[in-house]
Scaffold this active site. Structure first.
Site, PDB file in Angstrom:
ATOM      1  N   CYS A   1     -71.507  37.371  25.457  1.00  0.00           N
ATOM      2  CA  CYS A   1     -71.413  38.098  26.443  1.00  0.00           C
ATOM      3  C   CYS A   1     -70.112  38.056  26.382  1.00  0.00           C
ATOM      4  O   CYS A   1     -69.300  39.149  27.548  1.00  0.00           O
ATOM      5  CB  CYS A   1     -71.777  37.099  27.872  1.00  0.00           C
ATOM      6  SG  CYS A   1     -71.308  35.470  27.577  1.00  0.00           S
TER       7      CYS A   1
ATOM      8  N   GLU B   1     -73.052  42.874  26.807  1.00  0.00           N
ATOM      9  CA  GLU B   1     -73.894  42.323  26.194  1.00  0.00           C
ATOM     10  C   GLU B   1     -74.074  42.245  24.741  1.00  0.00           C
ATOM     11  O   GLU B   1     -74.160  43.898  24.405  1.00  0.00           O
ATOM     12  CB  GLU B   1     -74.857  42.234  26.802  1.00  0.00           C
ATOM     13  CG  GLU B   1     -75.904  40.648  26.693  1.00  0.00           C
ATOM     14  CD  GLU B   1     -75.530  39.796  27.522  1.00  0.00           C
ATOM     15  OE1 GLU B   1     -75.496  39.006  26.856  1.00  0.00           O
ATOM     16  OE2 GLU B   1     -74.442  39.831  28.627  1.00  0.00           O
TER      17      GLU B   1
END
Length: 366
Positions: free
Chosen positions: A322, A356
């Site tokens: 992330c 992401e």
């Protein structure tokens, strides 16, 4: 109502693609697989502060730059269900003074399976009178067609009118997976992009030999979908509610080759390296597992150096990140022993700079 720059979505995604491509270039990454999001109503959870003004109150958020508050009546990045609930909930709350008094925040968690949790957060102790009013509120919402759970939270208090979870159903590769999602625990915010992440991970690990180890497994989001590609799966998670949800999800999806243990990645690293024994590993013989693939989905800080060293022992590494900057820090070490076979950008957070990403790494032959 906030307006989304939907007409700019493709250009914004292309910018992210270029940025991630540049970040991964020093590591000889192949071209990215890019997975777009829906352009609106993609976010399955939302949290709002509540602003009281004389007899009125409404949802607000704060501008990250100016810190100014602004009123939110509709929230186009949130799911249709959250928007419907926002419109229905406030007029009903206004009928019960006990429900609005000292209410300072409302959290929503919705699912593709059309279920929703509404958490009401208070600066006061919740009593029997609150419970009666909240029960009435829930019945009113059910009459309007909502499949809803109501939770009240205050300092050292949590009152569930029935349960503190919803069961999500995710369509992945012509299969449906059931995932129990617990209020106030981590779940992937963009459900349709999550499905694309699961499908990409399944494709990467197709025809795998041996077993899979997963660190930070949460509610089993990835390990449950990936179990089909491995003989056995061993997964670790530290948060108690996530472990309980994962155990339910294993049973609900009839997975018989996945075992979850409650311990941190750091402790598990010590156990694997034989530094010390752990009670939580009683009954589990780590020698029974031939884990030649490891899956990691670490927090924003990335993997600590001890875990990087552990991960390098595995033939294949699937790394979901992330934070592309800490991913690249980890890749400086990981690419000494492994090469990037596949890389992906998943647009979990449209209209923001968040990225992401995923990399599939294979050990270099000596």
């Amino acid at each position: 109502m906030q307006r989304l720059p939907i007409e700019q979505y493709s250009a914004l995604l292309a910018e992210k693609q270029q940025k991630l491509t540049e970040l991964l270039a020093p590591f000889n990454s192949p071209p990215l697989d890019v997975f777009a999001s829906e352009t609106s109503h993609f976010r399955m959870r939302a949290e709002f502060r509540i602003w009281h003004e004389q007899d009125d109150f409404y949802h607000i958020m704060f501008d990250q730059k100016t810190k100014q508050r602004f009123r939110i009546d509709q929230f186009p990045i949130a799911s249709q269900l959250i928007n419907q609930m926002m419109l229905a909930l406030l007029p009903l709350l206004k009928q019960h003074n006990i429900l609005t008094h000292r209410l300072f925040q409302i959290d929503y968690l919705s699912t593709l399976s059309n279920k929703i949790i509404v958490s009401l957060l208070y600066h006061k102790t919740l009593n029997e009178e609150w419970l009666q009013a909240a029960t009435q509120l829930k019945q009113q919402l059910i009459k309007q067609g909502f499949d809803v759970q109501i939770i009240g939270r205050a300092n050292k208090q949590k009152i569930c009118l029935q349960q503190d979870f919803v069961d999500e159903i995710l369509p992945v590769k012509n299969q449906q997976y059931i995932y129990r999602q617990v209020e106030n625990s981590f779940t992937q915010p963009n459900a349709t992009v999550n499905c694309k992440m699961l499908e990409w991970a399944i494709d990467c690990t197709k025809n795998s030999q041996g077993d899979l180890l997963e660190l930070y497994c949460g509610n089993g989001n990835f390990s449950i979908a990936l179990a089909q590609n491995f003989r056995k799966v061993l997964a670790t998670e530290i948060a108690k509610p996530s472990v309980s949800a994962a155990q339910f999800n294993i049973a609900a999806n009839k997975i018989d080759n996945l075992h979850i243990i409650r311990m941190s990645a750091e402790d598990f690293t010590q156990a694997m390296n034989g530094v010390r024994a752990f009670n939580r590993l009683k009954g589990i013989n780590l020698q029974d597992y031939q884990c030649n693939t490891i899956f990691v989905d670490p927090p924003r800080a990335g993997l600590d150096m001890a875990t990087v060293k552990l991960v390098q022992n595995y033939e294949r590494i699937l790394y979901i990140s992330c934070n592309p900057y800490t991913l690249c820090e980890n890749l400086q070490e990981l690419t000494k022993t492994h090469r990037i076979e596949k890389a992906a950008l998943f647009d979990q957070f449209p209209y923001t700079e968040h990225m992401e990403s995923g990399v599939w790494l294979i050990k270099k032959s000596n």
